[in-house]
Design an enzyme around this catalytic site. Sequence first.
Site, mmCIF file in Angstrom:
data_model
loop_
_atom_site.group_PDB
_atom_site.id
_atom_site.type_symbol
_atom_site.label_atom_id
_atom_site.label_comp_id
_atom_site.label_asym_id
_atom_site.label_seq_id
_atom_site.Cartn_x
_atom_site.Cartn_y
_atom_site.Cartn_z
ATOM 1 N N SER A 76 86.367 9.752 90.101
ATOM 2 C CA SER A 76 85.904 9.187 91.367
ATOM 3 C C SER A 76 84.828 8.162 91.079
ATOM 4 O O SER A 76 84.090 8.273 90.085
ATOM 5 C CB SER A 76 85.332 10.277 92.278
ATOM 6 O OG SER A 76 84.669 9.711 93.400
ATOM 7 N N TYR B 133 79.276 16.889 93.543
ATOM 8 C CA TYR B 133 80.573 16.234 93.366
ATOM 9 C C TYR B 133 80.447 15.080 92.376
ATOM 10 O O TYR B 133 81.291 14.909 91.474
ATOM 11 C CB TYR B 133 81.095 15.738 94.711
ATOM 12 C CG TYR B 133 82.404 15.011 94.638
ATOM 13 C CD1 TYR B 133 83.599 15.709 94.422
ATOM 14 C CD2 TYR B 133 82.480 13.627 94.789
ATOM 15 C CE1 TYR B 133 84.811 15.050 94.354
ATOM 16 C CE2 TYR B 133 83.684 12.959 94.728
ATOM 17 C CZ TYR B 133 84.847 13.678 94.509
ATOM 18 O OH TYR B 133 86.055 13.010 94.438
#
Length: 277
Positions: free
Chosen positions: A163, A176
Amino acid sequence: MTRTGSVHSARTAAARTLFAARGSVPPHRTDRPVALVTGASSGIGAATARRFATGGWQLVVSGQDRRRLADTAAGTSAVMLPADLAAPGGPGRLARSALRATGRIDVLVAGAGIGWAGPFVTMPPADIDRVLTVDLNATLHLVREVLPAMVTAGRGRIVLVGSVAGCVGVREEAVYSAAKAGVAAFAEALRQELRGTGVGVTLVVPGPVDTAFFARRGTPYRRSRPRLTTPDRVAAEVWHAVRRGRDDVHVPGWLTLPGRVRGLTPGVYRRLLNRFG
């Protein structure tokens, strides 16, 4: 043979011997290449599975939602293996089941992932553990289970879905971001280890993708930039990366810029981040 070729050959032979000693069995060869796709119940995983099916590959699809997994597999010859990769021993069971079902895994697309958004000081400890388990630990364990057969066969590719949060760090997505940064570092280190074995590693770095990811984490995507992209676009980039043997893919491509700015001028990067988020 050149000295470089001799070194690579020796390294390959040593790696295969090592993995064989750890209990790997050379996979049974089939006519069609096999892709194991996790997180295939929805989103990037589902779109990637469908793209590989269109390309004529044999699929093994895994996810937690059996109904959605069946939707992904519909119209294909995919083997469905529902699994909770966060459960103790989950990655190992999935890898063994996939190899029993097809005899080989040519590509692993590790697409399973979850998110959480909010101030870190308010994040429940259980959610910290679960994000790290699903997004990082389970990925590493699954690769560890799948990789020996690839090295023994002298071919294969590991595709890790990262990501942009893992490249630059995103506020209120601290854990995250940390998990995806770990995936990125793992991809680079593993790529170096596998040099000369015939097995490649691709890191796919998407920006925000229009999936149920944000609804499941409980916070919608509110930023105007970067814009949401589609799962099909990411899946197309995964497909092309596997076919071309690419190491790194950013979707969209301009997302390489924030990381470059951060590396070259971290002060400027942080001022921009503070202003634009």
